[in-house]
Design a protein around this motif. Structure first.
Motif, PDB file in Angstrom:
ATOM      1  N   ILE A 123      44.062  37.208 -39.198  1.00  0.00           N
ATOM      2  CA  ILE A 123      44.675  37.812 -38.009  1.00  0.00           C
ATOM      3  C   ILE A 123      44.413  39.317 -37.926  1.00  0.00           C
ATOM      4  CG2 ILE A 123      46.962  38.339 -38.999  1.00  0.00           C
ATOM      5  CD1 ILE A 123      48.157  37.261 -36.343  1.00  0.00           C
ATOM      6  N   THR A 124      44.108  39.952 -39.068  1.00  0.00           N
ATOM      7  CA  THR A 124      43.831  41.401 -39.049  1.00  0.00           C
ATOM      8  C   THR A 124      42.339  41.717 -39.016  1.00  0.00           C
ATOM      9  OG1 THR A 124      43.894  41.531 -41.472  1.00  0.00           O
ATOM     10  CG2 THR A 124      45.957  41.949 -40.297  1.00  0.00           C
ATOM     11  N   SER A 125      41.507  40.684 -39.106  1.00  0.00           N
ATOM     12  CA  SER A 125      40.057  40.909 -39.123  1.00  0.00           C
ATOM     13  C   SER A 125      39.591  41.622 -37.862  1.00  0.00           C
ATOM     14  CB  SER A 125      39.337  39.562 -39.257  1.00  0.00           C
ATOM     15  OG  SER A 125      37.939  39.736 -39.227  1.00  0.00           O
ATOM     16  N   ASP A 126      38.769  42.649 -38.019  1.00  0.00           N
ATOM     17  CA  ASP A 126      38.231  43.431 -36.889  1.00  0.00           C
ATOM     18  C   ASP A 126      39.330  44.076 -36.051  1.00  0.00           C
ATOM     19  OD1 ASP A 126      35.603  42.844 -37.601  1.00  0.00           O
ATOM     20  OD2 ASP A 126      35.576  41.019 -36.390  1.00  0.00           O
ATOM     21  N   CYS A 127      40.468  44.372 -36.670  1.00  0.00           N
ATOM     22  CA  CYS A 127      41.574  45.032 -35.977  1.00  0.00           C
ATOM     23  C   CYS A 127      41.887  46.378 -36.616  1.00  0.00           C
ATOM     24  CB  CYS A 127      42.842  44.173 -36.042  1.00  0.00           C
ATOM     25  SG  CYS A 127      42.809  42.687 -35.028  1.00  0.00           S
ATOM     26  N   ILE A 128      42.417  47.269 -35.809  1.00  0.00           N
ATOM     27  CA  ILE A 128      43.026  48.491 -36.331  1.00  0.00           C
ATOM     28  C   ILE A 128      44.486  48.161 -36.630  1.00  0.00           C
ATOM     29  CG2 ILE A 128      43.691  50.865 -35.807  1.00  0.00           C
ATOM     30  CD1 ILE A 128      41.287  51.008 -33.907  1.00  0.00           C
ATOM     31  N   ILE A 129      44.940  48.451 -37.835  1.00  0.00           N
ATOM     32  CA  ILE A 129      46.326  48.181 -38.206  1.00  0.00           C
ATOM     33  C   ILE A 129      47.223  49.298 -37.679  1.00  0.00           C
ATOM     34  CG2 ILE A 129      47.920  48.143 -40.168  1.00  0.00           C
ATOM     35  CD1 ILE A 129      45.975  46.396 -41.628  1.00  0.00           C
ATOM     36  N   VAL A 130      48.271  48.894 -36.982  1.00  0.00           N
ATOM     37  CA  VAL A 130      49.236  49.844 -36.414  1.00  0.00           C
ATOM     38  C   VAL A 130      50.599  49.557 -37.023  1.00  0.00           C
ATOM     39  CG1 VAL A 130      50.329  50.697 -34.302  1.00  0.00           C
ATOM     40  CG2 VAL A 130      47.950  49.906 -34.243  1.00  0.00           C
ATOM     41  N   ALA A 131      51.269  50.596 -37.490  1.00  0.00           N
ATOM     42  CA  ALA A 131      52.610  50.418 -38.056  1.00  0.00           C
ATOM     43  C   ALA A 131      53.392  51.709 -37.936  1.00  0.00           C
ATOM     44  CB  ALA A 131      52.518  49.988 -39.518  1.00  0.00           C
ATOM     45  N   HIS A 132      54.699  51.579 -37.995  1.00  0.00           N
ATOM     46  CA  HIS A 132      55.571  52.754 -37.990  1.00  0.00           C
ATOM     47  C   HIS A 132      55.699  53.214 -39.443  1.00  0.00           C
ATOM     48  CE1 HIS A 132      58.057  55.200 -35.388  1.00  0.00           C
ATOM     49  NE2 HIS A 132      58.986  55.252 -36.341  1.00  0.00           N
ATOM     50  N   ASN A 133      55.134  54.386 -39.737  1.00  0.00           N
ATOM     51  CA  ASN A 133      54.935  54.848 -41.120  1.00  0.00           C
ATOM     52  C   ASN A 133      53.878  53.973 -41.770  1.00  0.00           C
ATOM     53  OD1 ASN A 133      55.110  56.301 -43.447  1.00  0.00           O
ATOM     54  ND2 ASN A 133      57.081  55.447 -44.112  1.00  0.00           N
ATOM     55  N   ALA A 134      52.683  53.992 -41.173  1.00  0.00           N
ATOM     56  CA  ALA A 134      51.598  53.089 -41.551  1.00  0.00           C
ATOM     57  C   ALA A 134      51.171  53.243 -43.006  1.00  0.00           C
ATOM     58  CB  ALA A 134      50.403  53.307 -40.630  1.00  0.00           C
ATOM     59  N   SER A 135      51.282  54.447 -43.547  1.00  0.00           N
ATOM     60  CA  SER A 135      50.834  54.653 -44.931  1.00  0.00           C
ATOM     61  C   SER A 135      51.609  53.755 -45.894  1.00  0.00           C
ATOM     62  CB  SER A 135      50.988  56.121 -45.339  1.00  0.00           C
ATOM     63  OG  SER A 135      52.348  56.525 -45.241  1.00  0.00           O
ATOM     64  N   PHE A 136      52.898  53.510 -45.616  1.00  0.00           N
ATOM     65  CA  PHE A 136      53.709  52.643 -46.480  1.00  0.00           C
ATOM     66  C   PHE A 136      53.253  51.192 -46.377  1.00  0.00           C
ATOM     67  CE2 PHE A 136      57.265  49.656 -46.817  1.00  0.00           C
ATOM     68  CZ  PHE A 136      57.661  49.882 -48.139  1.00  0.00           C
ATOM     69  N   ASP A 137      53.209  50.641 -45.156  1.00  0.00           N
ATOM     70  CA  ASP A 137      52.854  49.235 -44.970  1.00  0.00           C
ATOM     71  C   ASP A 137      51.438  48.951 -45.468  1.00  0.00           C
ATOM     72  OD1 ASP A 137      55.097  47.936 -42.956  1.00  0.00           O
ATOM     73  OD2 ASP A 137      54.829  50.069 -42.627  1.00  0.00           O
ATOM     74  N   TYR A 138      50.509  49.868 -45.185  1.00  0.00           N
ATOM     75  CA  TYR A 138      49.122  49.679 -45.609  1.00  0.00           C
ATOM     76  C   TYR A 138      49.014  49.724 -47.138  1.00  0.00           C
ATOM     77  CZ  TYR A 138      44.028  50.368 -45.655  1.00  0.00           C
ATOM     78  OH  TYR A 138      42.672  50.237 -45.871  1.00  0.00           O
ATOM     79  N   ARG A 139      49.758  50.621 -47.762  1.00  0.00           N
ATOM     80  CA  ARG A 139      49.737  50.705 -49.236  1.00  0.00           C
ATOM     81  C   ARG A 139      50.276  49.419 -49.866  1.00  0.00           C
ATOM     82  NH1 ARG A 139      53.526  51.689 -52.999  1.00  0.00           N
ATOM     83  NH2 ARG A 139      55.104  52.384 -51.495  1.00  0.00           N
ATOM     84  N   ILE A 140      51.379  48.904 -49.324  1.00  0.00           N
ATOM     85  CA  ILE A 140      51.971  47.674 -49.856  1.00  0.00           C
ATOM     86  C   ILE A 140      50.997  46.505 -49.717  1.00  0.00           C
ATOM     87  CG2 ILE A 140      53.809  45.975 -49.539  1.00  0.00           C
ATOM     88  CD1 ILE A 140      54.793  48.517 -50.857  1.00  0.00           C
ATOM     89  N   LEU A 141      50.356  46.412 -48.546  1.00  0.00           N
ATOM     90  CA  LEU A 141      49.412  45.325 -48.293  1.00  0.00           C
ATOM     91  C   LEU A 141      48.212  45.402 -49.239  1.00  0.00           C
ATOM     92  CD1 LEU A 141      49.564  42.997 -46.322  1.00  0.00           C
ATOM     93  CD2 LEU A 141      48.236  44.331 -44.693  1.00  0.00           C
ATOM     94  N   ARG A 142      47.682  46.594 -49.415  1.00  0.00           N
ATOM     95  CA  ARG A 142      46.530  46.767 -50.319  1.00  0.00           C
ATOM     96  C   ARG A 142      46.923  46.454 -51.766  1.00  0.00           C
ATOM     97  NH1 ARG A 142      41.925  49.419 -49.482  1.00  0.00           N
ATOM     98  NH2 ARG A 142      42.093  50.653 -51.399  1.00  0.00           N
ATOM     99  N   THR A 143      48.139  46.825 -52.146  1.00  0.00           N
ATOM    100  CA  THR A 143      48.599  46.564 -53.507  1.00  0.00           C
ATOM    101  C   THR A 143      48.675  45.066 -53.781  1.00  0.00           C
ATOM    102  OG1 THR A 143      49.862  48.617 -53.575  1.00  0.00           O
ATOM    103  CG2 THR A 143      50.498  46.908 -55.140  1.00  0.00           C
ATOM    104  N   GLU A 144      49.230  44.316 -52.812  1.00  0.00           N
ATOM    105  CA  GLU A 144      49.335  42.859 -52.979  1.00  0.00           C
ATOM    106  C   GLU A 144      47.948  42.212 -53.069  1.00  0.00           C
ATOM    107  OE1 GLU A 144      51.718  41.000 -53.704  1.00  0.00           O
ATOM    108  OE2 GLU A 144      53.603  41.674 -52.820  1.00  0.00           O
ATOM    109  N   PHE A 145      47.025  42.646 -52.234  1.00  0.00           N
ATOM    110  CA  PHE A 145      45.675  42.082 -52.288  1.00  0.00           C
ATOM    111  C   PHE A 145      44.960  42.482 -53.575  1.00  0.00           C
ATOM    112  CE2 PHE A 145      45.948  41.330 -47.628  1.00  0.00           C
ATOM    113  CZ  PHE A 145      45.458  40.033 -47.609  1.00  0.00           C
ATOM    114  N   ARG A 146      45.226  43.691 -54.048  1.00  0.00           N
ATOM    115  CA  ARG A 146      44.598  44.147 -55.290  1.00  0.00           C
ATOM    116  C   ARG A 146      45.028  43.268 -56.464  1.00  0.00           C
ATOM    117  NH1 ARG A 146      46.561  49.035 -55.462  1.00  0.00           N
ATOM    118  NH2 ARG A 146      45.105  49.793 -53.883  1.00  0.00           N
ATOM    119  N   ARG A 147      46.281  42.808 -56.434  1.00  0.00           N
ATOM    120  CA  ARG A 147      46.760  41.914 -57.487  1.00  0.00           C
ATOM    121  C   ARG A 147      46.024  40.585 -57.482  1.00  0.00           C
ATOM    122  NH1 ARG A 147      52.990  43.281 -55.874  1.00  0.00           N
ATOM    123  NH2 ARG A 147      53.164  45.277 -57.003  1.00  0.00           N
ATOM    124  N   LEU A 148      45.474  40.239 -56.310  1.00  0.00           N
ATOM    125  CA  LEU A 148      44.679  39.006 -56.204  1.00  0.00           C
ATOM    126  C   LEU A 148      43.197  39.255 -56.465  1.00  0.00           C
ATOM    127  CD1 LEU A 148      46.265  37.443 -52.962  1.00  0.00           C
ATOM    128  CD2 LEU A 148      46.842  36.944 -55.340  1.00  0.00           C
TER     129      LEU A 148
END
Length: 453
Positions: A77-102
């Motif tokens: 669902i995020t492929s070829d998308c710009i990620i938008v979030a309120h305080n995006a640095s937090f949400d993006y960091r959490i998402l990258r951390t979870e994927f890094r664990r995989l």
């Protein structure tokens, strides 16, 4: 495409948090086209204060999917998308951390609605999501739950896109799209356009705006550019790489946006904005006998005009109608009626006899009524028009004769509360062109409602 997301976590030490809930709305700049919402089993306990804040507890998550079970859907669902979030640095960091664990390197371009809001809606007392959306009259449900926060962020982002008159967000998005592949064919671009009212933006291969236009039917107008044989059409056909658009619902807002954004962005294939679109105007002057004369002529910045027109014939047509509506003497309008004109407008040629039978004071009251109804100088009013969908309306704000901007609203208190209206307002510059666009639209529109305050 934009992937507007919100993540709830367990809390805890930096980079040791786990995701408890995620919501993603895929947004094409106009509407949500896909969505993914899920609780997530973080496999670690939730901090008590977080459970109290979100209402999510350990028992709720025991049967929820683990992150590796939803990871594929998140990537899709995020492929070829710009990620938008309120305080995006937090949400993006959490998402990258979870994927890094995989063992997966998740990367995406991001936009932060906190930073955008600080730039486009300055001087707010707070930029927290809850306080910001409430100040803008945006209803929010399920605060501190991923779905509620993500949909509120989506509504906020729509307002920010509208307020971005320099089109910084749009240009960055186009550059992102350009990096993805080759230019589509002209027919593909036409097929991507809606058959709705709005403003469209033609970009070249560098992402730069080369033309801004408006239309009641965007698809039809873009097709005319691509099938046209004029020099300008051929240049656009040779340079176009992609097209973006904004639906306005209201024709008046489309006209006002085009005028404003052409002046700001100065696309090279739009005609120069140095000359006015309204070169003829009506003026009122008192003659030696005390009667107010209404004259139509070339626009003169040294004189106070009542209203103006795109052509002499348009002005003449309007002046004949004004003469009949307000019972004005044609001898005092500067009109010369030929027999053809008299037949066309079904009027008798005026001999001016009525002037000898009526005092200047009484006659001038008719002229003053004409001035009052056809000029919004010193008036404060809201023009209510169509919105972009059946649940929405648009509002154009004029304060003390000055055009302030426009807004879209779902709830009546958003426009009856002037403080909220000013916050959701897309601010615009007042100038002679927009004043006359508004006056012309008021003259011809049958659907426009006017609320004076």
């Amino acid at each position: 495409m934009y992937a507007i997301l919100d993540i709830e976590t367990t809390g805890g030490q930096f980079n040791e948090e786990g995701i408890t809930e995620i919501a993603i709305y895929k947004f094409d700049g106009h509407e949500v086209v896909d969505q993914f919402i899920s609780l997530v089993n973080p496999e670690i306990p939730i901090q008590p204060f977080v459970a109290k804040l979100t209402g999510i507890n350990n028992a709720m998550l025991s049967s929820a999917p683990k992150f590796f079970e939803v990871a594929k859907r998140i990537i899709e669902i995020t492929s070829d998308c710009i990620i938008v979030a309120h305080n995006a640095s937090f949400d993006y960091r959490i998402l990258r951390t979870e994927f890094r664990r995989l063992g997966y390197n998740f990367e995406s371009k991001t936009l932060c609605t906190v930073e955008l809001a600080k730039k486009l809606i300055p001087e707010q007392p707070s930029y927290s999501l809850g306080k910001l959306v409430r100040s803008l009259g945006i209803p929010i449900a399920d605060r501190h739950r991923a779905s509620g926060d993500a949909i509120a962020t989506t509504k906020l982002f729509k307002i920010l896109l509208e307020k971005d008159l320099e089109k910084t967000i749009l240009k960055d998005f186009v550059k992102f799209e350009i990096e993805k592949g080759i230019s589509p064919k002209l027919q593909d671009l036409v097929n991507q356009m809606p058959s709705k009212t709005g403003v469209y933006y033609i970009h070249n291969e560098g992402g730069h705006l080369i033309y801004i236009g408006k239309s009641l039917n965007i698809r039809k107008r873009v097709n005319q550019h691509f099938t046209g044989i004029t020099t300008k059409s051929k240049r656009i056909q040779a340079e176009v790489f992609t097209i973006t658009y904004e639906e306005t619902g209201s024709e008046l807002i489309a006209l006002l946006k085009e005028s404003e954004e052409v002046k700001i962005n100065r696309p090279r294939h739009n005609r120069s904005q140095k000359k006015s679109f309204f070169p003829f105007a009506i003026y009122v002057e008192k003659d030696s006998n005390g009667y107010l004369n209404i004259n139509l002529g070339k626009a003169d910045g040294r004189k106070k005009e009542i209203t103006s027109f795109a052509s002499l014939q348009e002005g003449k047509n309007a002046l004949f109608k004004f003469t009949a509506k307000y019972h004005l003497c044609q001898k005092l309008t500067g009109l010369y009626q030929t027999k053809k004109e008299c037949f066309q407008y079904k009027i008798k040629e005026c001999d001016g006899a009525c002037i000898g039978e009526i005092t200047p004071e009484i006659y001038n009251l008719r002229v003053q009524q004409f001035i009052s109804e056809n000029s919004f100088e010193n008036k404060s009013m809201i023009l209510l028009d169509r919105g972009r969908n059946v649940n929405e309306r648009s509002a154009i704000l004029i304060e003390n004769g000055i055009y302030k901007g426009y807004a879209y609203y779902d709830l009546n208190y958003q426009i009856t509360n002037i403080e909220i209206l000013n916050k959701i307002l897309i601010p615009m510059q007042h100038n002679r062109d927009v004043k006359n666009i508004i006056q012309q639209y008021i003259r011809k529109s049958k659907s426009l409602k006017i609320h004076h305050f």
